[in-house]
Design an enzyme around this catalytic site. Structure first.
Site, PDB file in Angstrom:
ATOM      1  N   LEU A  59       1.218  -0.942  -0.311  1.00  0.00           N
ATOM      2  CA  LEU A  59       0.031  -0.260   0.063  1.00  0.00           C
ATOM      3  C   LEU A  59       0.447   1.499  -0.032  1.00  0.00           C
ATOM      4  O   LEU A  59       0.614   1.991   0.977  1.00  0.00           O
ATOM      5  CB  LEU A  59      -1.159  -0.191   0.952  1.00  0.00           C
ATOM      6  CG  LEU A  59      -1.712  -1.351   0.676  1.00  0.00           C
ATOM      7  CD1 LEU A  59      -2.567  -1.101   2.100  1.00  0.00           C
ATOM      8  CD2 LEU A  59      -2.375  -1.495   0.109  1.00  0.00           C
ATOM      9  N   SER A  66       0.741   1.094 -16.760  1.00  0.00           N
ATOM     10  CA  SER A  66       1.024   2.348 -17.058  1.00  0.00           C
ATOM     11  C   SER A  66       0.313   3.592 -16.839  1.00  0.00           C
ATOM     12  O   SER A  66      -0.973   3.693 -16.492  1.00  0.00           O
ATOM     13  CB  SER A  66       2.027   2.305 -18.627  1.00  0.00           C
ATOM     14  OG  SER A  66       2.046   4.266 -18.619  1.00  0.00           O
ATOM     15  N   LYS A  86       5.199  -3.887 -21.867  1.00  0.00           N
ATOM     16  CA  LYS A  86       5.033  -2.542 -20.449  1.00  0.00           C
ATOM     17  C   LYS A  86       6.722  -2.479 -21.153  1.00  0.00           C
ATOM     18  O   LYS A  86       7.161  -0.529 -20.822  1.00  0.00           O
ATOM     19  CB  LYS A  86       4.753  -2.963 -18.676  1.00  0.00           C
ATOM     20  CG  LYS A  86       4.990  -1.780 -17.887  1.00  0.00           C
ATOM     21  CD  LYS A  86       4.564  -0.853 -18.185  1.00  0.00           C
ATOM     22  CE  LYS A  86       5.058   0.400 -17.530  1.00  0.00           C
ATOM     23  NZ  LYS A  86       5.423   0.503 -16.011  1.00  0.00           N
ATOM     24  N   HIS A 132       6.864  -0.587 -23.391  1.00  0.00           N
ATOM     25  CA  HIS A 132       5.986   1.031 -23.845  1.00  0.00           C
ATOM     26  C   HIS A 132       7.427   1.756 -22.934  1.00  0.00           C
ATOM     27  O   HIS A 132       7.653   3.254 -23.546  1.00  0.00           O
ATOM     28  CB  HIS A 132       5.151   1.036 -22.736  1.00  0.00           C
ATOM     29  CG  HIS A 132       5.090   1.770 -22.011  1.00  0.00           C
ATOM     30  ND1 HIS A 132       5.403   2.564 -21.355  1.00  0.00           N
ATOM     31  CD2 HIS A 132       2.573   2.670 -22.530  1.00  0.00           C
ATOM     32  CE1 HIS A 132       4.175   3.602 -20.573  1.00  0.00           C
ATOM     33  NE2 HIS A 132       3.645   4.529 -21.244  1.00  0.00           N
ATOM     34  N   ASN A 133       7.822   1.480 -21.884  1.00  0.00           N
ATOM     35  CA  ASN A 133       8.482   2.370 -21.483  1.00  0.00           C
ATOM     36  C   ASN A 133       9.539   3.022 -22.317  1.00  0.00           C
ATOM     37  O   ASN A 133      10.484   4.543 -21.784  1.00  0.00           O
ATOM     38  CB  ASN A 133       9.143   1.990 -20.294  1.00  0.00           C
ATOM     39  CG  ASN A 133       8.045   1.907 -18.639  1.00  0.00           C
ATOM     40  OD1 ASN A 133       7.105   1.913 -19.253  1.00  0.00           O
ATOM     41  ND2 ASN A 133       8.691   1.905 -18.103  1.00  0.00           N
ATOM     42  N   GLU A 144       8.463   5.463 -24.605  1.00  0.00           N
ATOM     43  CA  GLU A 144       8.473   6.667 -23.725  1.00  0.00           C
ATOM     44  C   GLU A 144       9.998   7.261 -23.827  1.00  0.00           C
ATOM     45  O   GLU A 144       9.705   8.585 -23.576  1.00  0.00           O
ATOM     46  CB  GLU A 144       8.140   6.587 -22.131  1.00  0.00           C
ATOM     47  CG  GLU A 144       8.131   7.391 -21.639  1.00  0.00           C
ATOM     48  CD  GLU A 144       7.736   7.023 -19.892  1.00  0.00           C
ATOM     49  OE1 GLU A 144       6.444   6.122 -19.748  1.00  0.00           O
ATOM     50  OE2 GLU A 144       8.001   7.406 -19.117  1.00  0.00           O
TER      51      GLU A 144
HETATM   52  P1  NDP Z   1       7.973   1.255  -4.050  1.00  0.00           P
HETATM   53  O1  NDP Z   1       8.368   0.444  -4.883  1.00  0.00           O
HETATM   54  O2  NDP Z   1       8.814   2.381  -3.283  1.00  0.00           O
HETATM   55  O3  NDP Z   1       8.152  -0.341  -2.986  1.00  0.00           O
HETATM   56  C1  NDP Z   1       7.002   0.055  -1.506  1.00  0.00           C
HETATM   57  C2  NDP Z   1       6.075  -1.453  -0.998  1.00  0.00           C
HETATM   58  O4  NDP Z   1       6.130  -2.773  -1.417  1.00  0.00           O
HETATM   59  C3  NDP Z   1       5.767  -0.984   0.441  1.00  0.00           C
HETATM   60  O5  NDP Z   1       4.224  -0.989  -0.091  1.00  0.00           O
HETATM   61  C4  NDP Z   1       6.135  -2.497   1.099  1.00  0.00           C
HETATM   62  O6  NDP Z   1       6.300  -2.589   2.604  1.00  0.00           O
HETATM   63  C5  NDP Z   1       5.913  -2.791   0.102  1.00  0.00           C
HETATM   64  N1  NDP Z   1       7.073  -4.162   0.660  1.00  0.00           N
HETATM   65  C6  NDP Z   1       8.624  -3.892   0.074  1.00  0.00           C
HETATM   66  N2  NDP Z   1       9.292  -5.448   0.131  1.00  0.00           N
HETATM   67  C7  NDP Z   1       8.956  -6.268   0.848  1.00  0.00           C
HETATM   68  C8  NDP Z   1       8.284  -7.818   1.347  1.00  0.00           C
HETATM   69  N3  NDP Z   1       9.704  -7.693   1.347  1.00  0.00           N
HETATM   70  N4  NDP Z   1       7.695  -7.653   1.763  1.00  0.00           N
HETATM   71  C9  NDP Z   1       6.797  -7.111   1.708  1.00  0.00           C
HETATM   72  N5  NDP Z   1       6.459  -5.964   1.589  1.00  0.00           N
HETATM   73  C10 NDP Z   1       7.405  -5.832   0.412  1.00  0.00           C
HETATM   74  O7  NDP Z   1       5.855   1.527  -3.628  1.00  0.00           O
HETATM   75  P2  NDP Z   1       5.534   1.947  -5.034  1.00  0.00           P
HETATM   76  O8  NDP Z   1       3.800   2.368  -4.695  1.00  0.00           O
HETATM   77  O9  NDP Z   1       5.933   3.132  -5.964  1.00  0.00           O
HETATM   78  O10 NDP Z   1       5.265   0.422  -6.875  1.00  0.00           O
HETATM   79  C11 NDP Z   1       4.908   0.190  -6.583  1.00  0.00           C
HETATM   80  C12 NDP Z   1       5.315  -0.624  -7.703  1.00  0.00           C
HETATM   81  O11 NDP Z   1       4.923  -0.505  -9.166  1.00  0.00           O
HETATM   82  C13 NDP Z   1       7.109  -1.174  -8.088  1.00  0.00           C
HETATM   83  O12 NDP Z   1       6.923  -2.558  -8.584  1.00  0.00           O
HETATM   84  C14 NDP Z   1       7.089  -0.582  -8.657  1.00  0.00           C
HETATM   85  O13 NDP Z   1       8.003  -0.578  -9.708  1.00  0.00           O
HETATM   86  C15 NDP Z   1       5.804  -0.117  -9.584  1.00  0.00           C
HETATM   87  N6  NDP Z   1       5.830   1.224  -9.954  1.00  0.00           N
HETATM   88  C16 NDP Z   1       4.666   1.528 -11.018  1.00  0.00           C
HETATM   89  C17 NDP Z   1       4.003   2.765 -11.582  1.00  0.00           C
HETATM   90  C18 NDP Z   1       4.026   3.071 -12.567  1.00  0.00           C
HETATM   91  O14 NDP Z   1       4.073   3.813 -13.041  1.00  0.00           O
HETATM   92  N7  NDP Z   1       3.099   2.333 -13.143  1.00  0.00           N
HETATM   93  C19 NDP Z   1       5.122   3.881 -10.663  1.00  0.00           C
HETATM   94  C20 NDP Z   1       5.701   3.610  -9.795  1.00  0.00           C
HETATM   95  C21 NDP Z   1       5.952   2.579  -9.339  1.00  0.00           C
HETATM   96  P3  NDP Z   1       6.157  -1.734   3.816  1.00  0.00           P
HETATM   97  O15 NDP Z   1       4.990  -0.633   3.755  1.00  0.00           O
HETATM   98  O16 NDP Z   1       6.303  -2.718   4.157  1.00  0.00           O
HETATM   99  O17 NDP Z   1       7.588  -1.148   3.608  1.00  0.00           O
END
Ligand code: NDP
Length: 475
Positions: free
Chosen positions: A10, A128, A182, A185-186, A189
């Site tokens: 989350l 995306s 995806k 796509h990037n 971009e």
């Molecule tokens: P982050 O990539 O910063 O990840 C943080 C989340 O991962 C937190 O909820 C954290 O939990 C959890 N987490 C990390 N390690 C673990 C673990 N070992 N066990 C359980 N939970 C874990 O979050 P974002 O919201 O930025 O991105 C989520 C995903 O979406 C990523 O894969 C990212 O690459 C992708 N993304 C995609 C984008 C898009 O435009 N499509 C843009 C941004 C991101 P906790 O709170 O407990 O630390």
């Protein structure tokens, strides 16, 4: 359990996706995060969502109606593997695990196979549109099995962006197909942003525009063939003044472009597949060059005499617009070529027209242009490459003279335009009757007896370079 779908992870992406799901008819959303404070905060801030909050992974799994569906939105890599394992240990045959993170598609292929062997569905889904897309409607690129797609389709359709009355989601193909698309796509971009940045630099350094007048130029371009989200935000960025200095914001931003790695992946895969995605390559290298502070300092102080910048000829803005459009056609053609090659390599049945359609909304490269691409592939699904389609061929021909003038002027003025130049070179190479690859084959045969084929008859040949230089059949 009563929840129809669950979201794990989350942080910004997961919370927004969960809120998006909760706001649509028919979804009851369970939410879970490793650190409970994040779950509590989300549930407290959004009572309207009616979330089913879970404190533990066991509670989360128990709160899901069967067959269960959970979307993972955690850090890509080890975090994703850890969460998949926690779910897989608790899920039962037929349940679905969706990874919505930015996974490497090779990981997705591996995970799908491992989970399939355990009787579970695993769907790697490219998402995306960033935070804003996750909340209001992203472009969704799910891979995985047909059965999983059928089960997931209603929920994914409910949250996707809508473009011309169609939800921006389609079943891309099996296992890692969604994450592969995806990734491309990037990469596209990156190329699109680099091309826009080069057009800006040319208009500014040769055209003599300031950022405010350029904002008007881009806003006007956004009313034509170039209409796109990236052109629209370019106008907004250029119009923005810095509160501290009062000058254009773009002038106080350090000129080093960052990246999170998906552009590099795209180029690595293009190299591996032998697809000359040169515009994406130039874009990735241009960001790397911008960050090479030491090299920039060393070379800049060595070469302080730069060419005089000529005055812009009449119609320069129109020329740059035409050059940008023609370059963009080449960059997108290369991106779609890469998807086609990836699909062949990995056995994915990818409908390229459908990919263009799901990129028309929600994602960063959304553009009017994608309608033309969809139409081209709908016209001719076996189209070898977009450049060979009459619409794009005509677009390039129309812009060709302007494109050459702009690249020539950039070279003369010493203003780097690597993506403009390499897109033009790619087009010229593809359109050439003969390429100097013949000379390269002869050189290879000379030093390594690598042999060559002839234009006038079948067979493989070698010239006895260190002997009497007669030709022998080598097959
Ligand atoms: P982050 O990539 O910063 O990840 C943080 C989340 O991962 C937190 O909820 C954290 O939990 C959890 N987490 C990390 N390690 C673990 C673990 N070992 N066990 C359980 N939970 C874990 O979050 P974002 O919201 O930025 O991105 C989520 C995903 O979406 C990523 O894969 C990212 O690459 C992708 N993304 C995609 C984008 C898009 O435009 N499509 C843009 C941004 C991101 P906790 O709170 O407990 O630390």
């Amino acid at each position: 359990g009563e929840a129809t779908i669950g979201v794990i992870g989350l942080a910004v992406m997961g919370s927004n996706l969960a809120r998006n799901l909760a706001s649509r008819e028919g979804n009851t959303v369970a939410v879970f995060n490793r650190t409970t404070a994040k779950t509590d905060a989300l549930v407290e801030e959004h009572p309207e969502a009616g979330f089913v909050a879970a404190e533990t992974i066991d509670d989360f799994v128990a709160s899901l109606a069967t067959p269960r569906t959970a979307i993972i939105m955690v850090q890509a890599g080890a975090g994703t593997d850890a969460v998949i394992e926690q779910l897989a240990e608790r899920f039962e045959e037929g349940d679905i695990i969706v990874d919505g993170g930015n996974a490497d598609f090779h990981d997705t292929i591996r995970r799908e196979e491992e989970l399939r062997e355990r009787g579970l569905h695993f769907v790697g889904c490219g998402i995306s549109g960033g935070e804003e897309g996750a909340l209001n409607g992203p472009s969704l690129m799910p891979g995985g099995s047909k059965e999983a797609w059928e089960a997931l389709a209603p929920a994914l359709r409910s949250i996707a962006a809508v473009a011309q009355d169609e939800p921006c989601v389609t079943h891309v193909g099996s296992d890692g197909a969604g994450h592969f698309v995806k990734m491309v796509h990037n990469g596209i971009e990156y190329a699109d942003m680099q091309l826009i940045a080069e057009s800006y630099d040319l208009l500014r350094r040769i055209g003599g525009h300031d950022p405010a007048s350029l904002a008007d130029v881009y806003a006007e371009w956004n009313g034509g063939d170039l209409e796109s989200y990236l052109i629209e935000i370019t106008a907004e960025v250029l119009r923005q003044d810095d509160a501290e200095t009062g000058g254009p914001l773009v002038d106080v931003i350090l000129d080093r472009a960052g990246s999170k790695g998906t552009g590099v992946w795209t180029v690595q895969n293009a190299l591996g597949l032998g697809v000359p995605a040169t515009a994406i390559g130039e874009a990735v290298f241009a960001r790397a060059l911008s960050c090479s502070a030491e090299h920039r300092d060393a070379v800049r102080s060595t070469f302080s005499d730069r060419p005089d910048v000529p005055t812009a000829p009449d119609g320069f803005e129109d020329d740059v617009r035409a050059a940008l459009y023609a370059s963009k056609v080449v960059a997108y053609a290369q991106g779609f070529d890469l998807i086609r090659a990836g699909a062949e390599e990995h056995g994915w049945d990818i409908d390229l027209g459908a990919i263009a359609r799901i990129w028309r909304g929600g994602c960063i490269i959304r553009a009017r242009f994608l309608d033309r691409i969809a139409e081209a592939y709908d016209d001719d699904p076996s189209l070898v490459t977009l450049l060979a389609h009459p619409y794009f061929a005509e677009a390039v021909r129309d812009g060709e003279a302007a494109w050459r003038r702009v690249v020539a002027l950039a070279v003369t003025a010493g203003v780097p335009a690597p993506a403009f130049g390499s897109a033009l070179a790619s087009y010229d190479a593809l359109a050439s009757e003969r390429l100097p690859a013949a000379l390269i084959q002869a050189q290879r045969d000379f030093f390594g007896a690598h042999t060559y084929r002839r234009t006038d008859r079948d067979g493989v040949f070698h010239t006895l370079w260190s002997g009497d230089r007669s030709e022998v059949a080598a097959d």
